[in-house]
Scaffold this active site. Structure first.
Site, PDB file in Angstrom:
ATOM      1  N   GLN A   1     -19.514 -35.993 -63.018  1.00  0.00           N
ATOM      2  CA  GLN A   1     -19.075 -36.459 -64.330  1.00  0.00           C
ATOM      3  C   GLN A   1     -17.742 -37.167 -64.082  1.00  0.00           C
ATOM      4  O   GLN A   1     -16.738 -36.516 -63.794  1.00  0.00           O
ATOM      5  CB  GLN A   1     -18.885 -35.275 -65.296  1.00  0.00           C
ATOM      6  CG  GLN A   1     -18.547 -35.722 -66.704  1.00  0.00           C
ATOM      7  CD  GLN A   1     -18.142 -34.560 -67.620  1.00  0.00           C
ATOM      8  OE1 GLN A   1     -17.740 -33.495 -67.143  1.00  0.00           O
ATOM      9  NE2 GLN A   1     -18.227 -34.769 -68.921  1.00  0.00           N
TER      10      GLN A   1
ATOM     11  N   GLY B   1     -14.606 -29.591 -65.805  1.00  0.00           N
ATOM     12  CA  GLY B   1     -13.419 -29.570 -66.681  1.00  0.00           C
ATOM     13  C   GLY B   1     -12.095 -29.606 -65.931  1.00  0.00           C
ATOM     14  O   GLY B   1     -12.020 -29.361 -64.739  1.00  0.00           O
TER      15      GLY B   1
ATOM     16  N   ASP C   1     -16.904 -21.176 -66.120  1.00  0.00           N
ATOM     17  CA  ASP C   1     -15.751 -20.303 -66.406  1.00  0.00           C
ATOM     18  C   ASP C   1     -16.170 -19.003 -67.088  1.00  0.00           C
ATOM     19  O   ASP C   1     -15.379 -18.360 -67.749  1.00  0.00           O
ATOM     20  CB  ASP C   1     -14.705 -21.044 -67.247  1.00  0.00           C
ATOM     21  CG  ASP C   1     -15.180 -21.391 -68.654  1.00  0.00           C
ATOM     22  OD1 ASP C   1     -16.379 -21.223 -68.940  1.00  0.00           O
ATOM     23  OD2 ASP C   1     -14.348 -21.836 -69.476  1.00  0.00           O
TER      24      ASP C   1
ATOM     25  N   ASN D   1      -3.561   8.036 -32.052  1.00  0.00           N
ATOM     26  CA  ASN D   1      -2.535   8.262 -33.066  1.00  0.00           C
ATOM     27  C   ASN D   1      -1.493   7.153 -32.926  1.00  0.00           C
ATOM     28  O   ASN D   1      -0.803   7.071 -31.904  1.00  0.00           O
ATOM     29  CB  ASN D   1      -1.915   9.646 -32.809  1.00  0.00           C
ATOM     30  CG  ASN D   1      -0.990  10.054 -33.939  1.00  0.00           C
ATOM     31  OD1 ASN D   1      -0.487   9.197 -34.669  1.00  0.00           O
ATOM     32  ND2 ASN D   1      -0.762  11.348 -34.068  1.00  0.00           N
TER      33      ASN D   1
ATOM     34  N   GLY E   1     -16.470 -21.088 -79.958  1.00  0.00           N
ATOM     35  CA  GLY E   1     -17.302 -21.717 -80.978  1.00  0.00           C
ATOM     36  C   GLY E   1     -17.929 -20.631 -81.838  1.00  0.00           C
ATOM     37  O   GLY E   1     -18.408 -19.619 -81.333  1.00  0.00           O
TER      38      GLY E   1
ATOM     39  N   ARG F   1      -6.786  -5.864 -44.986  1.00  0.00           N
ATOM     40  CA  ARG F   1      -7.090  -7.280 -45.185  1.00  0.00           C
ATOM     41  C   ARG F   1      -8.426  -7.651 -44.544  1.00  0.00           C
ATOM     42  O   ARG F   1      -9.037  -6.857 -43.838  1.00  0.00           O
ATOM     43  CB  ARG F   1      -5.918  -8.117 -44.669  1.00  0.00           C
ATOM     44  CG  ARG F   1      -4.687  -7.952 -45.586  1.00  0.00           C
ATOM     45  CD  ARG F   1      -3.493  -8.684 -45.067  1.00  0.00           C
ATOM     46  NE  ARG F   1      -3.821 -10.039 -44.666  1.00  0.00           N
ATOM     47  CZ  ARG F   1      -3.129 -10.747 -43.774  1.00  0.00           C
ATOM     48  NH1 ARG F   1      -2.050 -10.207 -43.210  1.00  0.00           N
ATOM     49  NH2 ARG F   1      -3.482 -11.955 -43.468  1.00  0.00           N
TER      50      ARG F   1
ATOM     51  N   GLY G   1     -16.450 -34.102 -72.410  1.00  0.00           N
ATOM     52  CA  GLY G   1     -16.985 -32.937 -73.110  1.00  0.00           C
ATOM     53  C   GLY G   1     -18.232 -32.348 -72.465  1.00  0.00           C
ATOM     54  O   GLY G   1     -18.851 -32.941 -71.581  1.00  0.00           O
TER      55      GLY G   1
ATOM     56  N   HIS H   1       2.315   5.844 -40.827  1.00  0.00           N
ATOM     57  CA  HIS H   1       3.369   5.269 -41.669  1.00  0.00           C
ATOM     58  C   HIS H   1       3.878   3.933 -41.146  1.00  0.00           C
ATOM     59  O   HIS H   1       4.113   3.774 -39.954  1.00  0.00           O
ATOM     60  CB  HIS H   1       4.595   6.197 -41.797  1.00  0.00           C
ATOM     61  CG  HIS H   1       4.376   7.581 -41.321  1.00  0.00           C
ATOM     62  ND1 HIS H   1       4.347   8.652 -42.178  1.00  0.00           N
ATOM     63  CD2 HIS H   1       4.170   8.087 -40.086  1.00  0.00           C
ATOM     64  CE1 HIS H   1       4.134   9.744 -41.491  1.00  0.00           C
ATOM     65  NE2 HIS H   1       4.025   9.435 -40.224  1.00  0.00           N
TER      66      HIS H   1
ATOM     67  N   ASN I   1     -20.265 -18.165 -79.713  1.00  0.00           N
ATOM     68  CA  ASN I   1     -21.152 -18.737 -78.707  1.00  0.00           C
ATOM     69  C   ASN I   1     -20.591 -18.404 -77.320  1.00  0.00           C
ATOM     70  O   ASN I   1     -19.476 -18.791 -76.990  1.00  0.00           O
ATOM     71  CB  ASN I   1     -21.163 -20.263 -78.933  1.00  0.00           C
ATOM     72  CG  ASN I   1     -21.750 -21.025 -77.764  1.00  0.00           C
ATOM     73  OD1 ASN I   1     -22.668 -20.561 -77.110  1.00  0.00           O
ATOM     74  ND2 ASN I   1     -21.196 -22.204 -77.503  1.00  0.00           N
TER      75      ASN I   1
HETATM   76  C1  UD1 Z   1     -16.946 -23.770 -74.803  1.00  0.00           C
HETATM   77  C2  UD1 Z   1     -17.879 -24.005 -76.003  1.00  0.00           C
HETATM   78  C3  UD1 Z   1     -17.630 -22.913 -77.038  1.00  0.00           C
HETATM   79  C4  UD1 Z   1     -17.856 -21.543 -76.411  1.00  0.00           C
HETATM   80  C5  UD1 Z   1     -17.036 -21.352 -75.133  1.00  0.00           C
HETATM   81  C6  UD1 Z   1     -17.507 -20.114 -74.384  1.00  0.00           C
HETATM   82  C7  UD1 Z   1     -18.300 -26.426 -76.199  1.00  0.00           C
HETATM   83  C8  UD1 Z   1     -17.966 -27.676 -76.945  1.00  0.00           C
HETATM   84  N1  UD1 Z   1     -17.637 -25.319 -76.596  1.00  0.00           N
HETATM   85  O1  UD1 Z   1     -15.602 -23.916 -75.230  1.00  0.00           O
HETATM   86  O2  UD1 Z   1     -18.507 -23.071 -78.153  1.00  0.00           O
HETATM   87  O3  UD1 Z   1     -17.550 -20.516 -77.365  1.00  0.00           O
HETATM   88  O4  UD1 Z   1     -17.193 -22.480 -74.240  1.00  0.00           O
HETATM   89  O5  UD1 Z   1     -16.705 -19.837 -73.279  1.00  0.00           O
HETATM   90  O6  UD1 Z   1     -19.126 -26.460 -75.318  1.00  0.00           O
HETATM   91  N2  UD1 Z   1     -16.708 -29.014 -68.708  1.00  0.00           N
HETATM   92  C9  UD1 Z   1     -17.220 -30.092 -68.024  1.00  0.00           C
HETATM   93  N3  UD1 Z   1     -16.933 -31.349 -68.479  1.00  0.00           N
HETATM   94  C10 UD1 Z   1     -16.195 -31.581 -69.605  1.00  0.00           C
HETATM   95  C11 UD1 Z   1     -15.680 -30.462 -70.293  1.00  0.00           C
HETATM   96  C12 UD1 Z   1     -15.958 -29.196 -69.833  1.00  0.00           C
HETATM   97  O7  UD1 Z   1     -17.914 -29.939 -67.017  1.00  0.00           O
HETATM   98  O8  UD1 Z   1     -15.992 -32.754 -69.938  1.00  0.00           O
HETATM   99  C13 UD1 Z   1     -16.991 -27.654 -68.188  1.00  0.00           C
HETATM  100  C14 UD1 Z   1     -15.721 -26.874 -67.830  1.00  0.00           C
HETATM  101  O9  UD1 Z   1     -15.421 -27.006 -66.456  1.00  0.00           O
HETATM  102  C15 UD1 Z   1     -16.105 -25.422 -68.190  1.00  0.00           C
HETATM  103  C16 UD1 Z   1     -17.211 -25.579 -69.233  1.00  0.00           C
HETATM  104  O10 UD1 Z   1     -17.643 -26.916 -69.195  1.00  0.00           O
HETATM  105  O11 UD1 Z   1     -16.617 -24.724 -67.073  1.00  0.00           O
HETATM  106  C17 UD1 Z   1     -16.729 -25.227 -70.651  1.00  0.00           C
HETATM  107  O12 UD1 Z   1     -15.625 -26.057 -70.976  1.00  0.00           O
HETATM  108  P1  UD1 Z   1     -14.339 -25.458 -71.680  1.00  0.00           P
HETATM  109  O13 UD1 Z   1     -13.341 -26.536 -71.810  1.00  0.00           O
HETATM  110  O14 UD1 Z   1     -13.912 -24.216 -71.008  1.00  0.00           O
HETATM  111  O15 UD1 Z   1     -14.927 -25.123 -73.142  1.00  0.00           O
HETATM  112  P2  UD1 Z   1     -14.368 -24.056 -74.173  1.00  0.00           P
HETATM  113  O16 UD1 Z   1     -13.248 -24.659 -74.932  1.00  0.00           O
HETATM  114  O17 UD1 Z   1     -14.117 -22.777 -73.497  1.00  0.00           O
HETATM  115 MG    MG Z   2     -14.074 -22.215 -71.492  1.00  0.00          MG
END
Ligand code: UD1
Ligand code: MG
Length: 359
Positions: A75, A13, A105, A346, A142, A302, A80, A332, A172
């Site tokens: 991808q 994403g 995420d 020290n 979702g 660190r 999506g 200090h 979800n």
């Molecule tokens: C998604 C779910 C939602 C759920 C939520 C939970 C879908 C359509 N929706 O929404 O139902 O409640 O997570 O946190 O799945 N990613 C790709 N390629 C893409 C798009 C996204 O690899 O084309 C990856 C992103 O990097 C991310 C993950 O898929 O790690 C989820 O994508 P994100 O855009 O965060 O979906 P949400 O809107 O959070």
């Molecule tokens: Mg998300």
């Protein structure tokens, strides 16, 4: 534990809501990237093989060491989550087992929940088992739609939800076990949806329901573990949750933390018992602290440092890549870098000690 199971982590994403030039899953929480948390999760439930779906542009210039058994799938166009999983078909299209799909995420899942999910999936021989949670503020996630028998019939995304559906608090979490064969069949029949014309992975659930395949779910009571980090605000929330988990672990093991709200300790730090940490202290990656130390207010330790037993570190002291011998006192306003402070020394107020200093 899981031989006939492969994990897929979706991480391609764009970080749109994060306003970041690189993939959001590489953003860190106490020294470990969100993706690192998810990778640790799959390893801890015994899954040895996995794929991470990434996008070249969002990962450009980012180094991420891949653990053993983990490969990447690309991808190219971000169409999506359903489209993202479809990119693993080349590798997994003929796989005869189950796929555990996680999002990069979602860093705070517990291994206990993941184990339960996999167990239930196997026990019921389900086509899909997914994780749900009930949230006070479900906005953005979702929503789980169930029929009168309480069976899951579909997932509706926020952007497509009716007013009524938006009121549903069960969401979800984005963790699924799929029968590999069935999910690839369903993915190939997805239609683009929503304002961004995306192929939603979540639509597979409706397809399964229509084909009368078994859909199971488990529900976690722990709202915190399902957090999906989409923005910097979410990241800060996840960080606070992670912080409390880390500090609780230390306090339960006998480390004194005077003010948990202002104390930050990274994931992989080791601290022995009866050490007391004062407020506004930051202790970063790969630091080991012995027993009966006092780590004073506003001190920062660190990476790659070792503090032996009964050391006293005072206010406004910064230490990096150094070893401090037992019983030493650095009270200090000091800066200690790449040094070895001997036992019982020290260090005077205001000292700067570096590799070049003769100490
Ligand atoms: C998604 C779910 C939602 C759920 C939520 C939970 C879908 C359509 N929706 O929404 O139902 O409640 O997570 O946190 O799945 N990613 C790709 N390629 C893409 C798009 C996204 O690899 O084309 C990856 C992103 O990097 C991310 C993950 O898929 O790690 C989820 O994508 P994100 O855009 O965060 O979906 P949400 O809107 O959070
Ligand atoms: Mg998300």
């Amino acid at each position: 534990m899981e031989n006939n199971m492969v994990a897929v982590i979706l991480a391609a994403g764009k970080s749109t809501r994060m306003h970041s030039s690189f993939s959001k899953v590489l953003h860190k929480i106490y020294g470990k990237s969100m993706l690192g948390y998810v990778l640790d999760d799959i390893r801890s439930i015994g899954i040895k093989k996995g794929l991470i779906v990434i996008n070249n542009q969002n990962w450009a210039g980012q180094k991420f060491p891949l653990p053993k058994g983990i490969r990447v799938a690309f991808q190219k166009k971000l169409l999506g989550t359903g489209h993202a999983l479809l990119q693993t078909q080349k590798t997994l299209g003929r796989f005869n087992g189950d796929i555990l799909v996680l999002y990069g995420d979602t860093p705070l899942l517990t291994t206990e929940t993941l184990r339960k999910l996999v167990e239930k999936h196997r026990l019921n021989n389900a086509a899909c088992t997914l994780l749900t949670v009930t949230l006070k503020e479900p906005k953005g996630y979702g929503r789980i739609i169930r029929d009168e028998k309480n069976d899951i019939v579909k997932i509706v995304e926020e952007a497509d939800a009716s007013l009524y559906e938006k009121m549903i608090p069960e969401i979800n979490a984005g963790v699924y076990c799929f029968d590999a064969k069935e999910v690839f069949k369903a993915l190939s029949s997805l239609k683009p949806k929503g304002p961004k014309k995306e192929y939603y992975l979540t639509d597979c659930v409706e397809i399964f329901a229509k084909h009368k395949l078994t859909i199971e779910s488990i529900h976690t009571e722990n709202q915190d573990e399902a957090i999906g980090v989409n923005s910097r605000l979410d990241l800060a929330r996840a960080q606070t949750i992670a912080k409390n988990k880390i500090l609780t672990k230390f306090m339960e093991a006998g480390v004194g933390i005077i003010d948990p709200t202002t104390t930050h300790i990274y994931n992989d730090v080791r601290i022995d018992q009866d050490t007391i940490i004062y407020p506004f202290t930051v202790i970063e990656s790969n630091v080991t602290i012995g027993k009966k130390c006092r780590i004073g207010p506003f001190s920062r330790i660190r990476p790659d440092s070792v503090i032996e037993d009964s050391v006293e570190i005072g206010n406004f002291v910064e230490i990096v890549r150094s070893r401090v011998g037992s019983g030493a006192v650095i009270k200090h306003h000091c800066y200690i870098e790449d040094s070895n402070i001997k036992k019982g020394v020290n260090v005077a107020a205001g000292s700067v000690v570096t590799k070049e200093s003769k100490n």
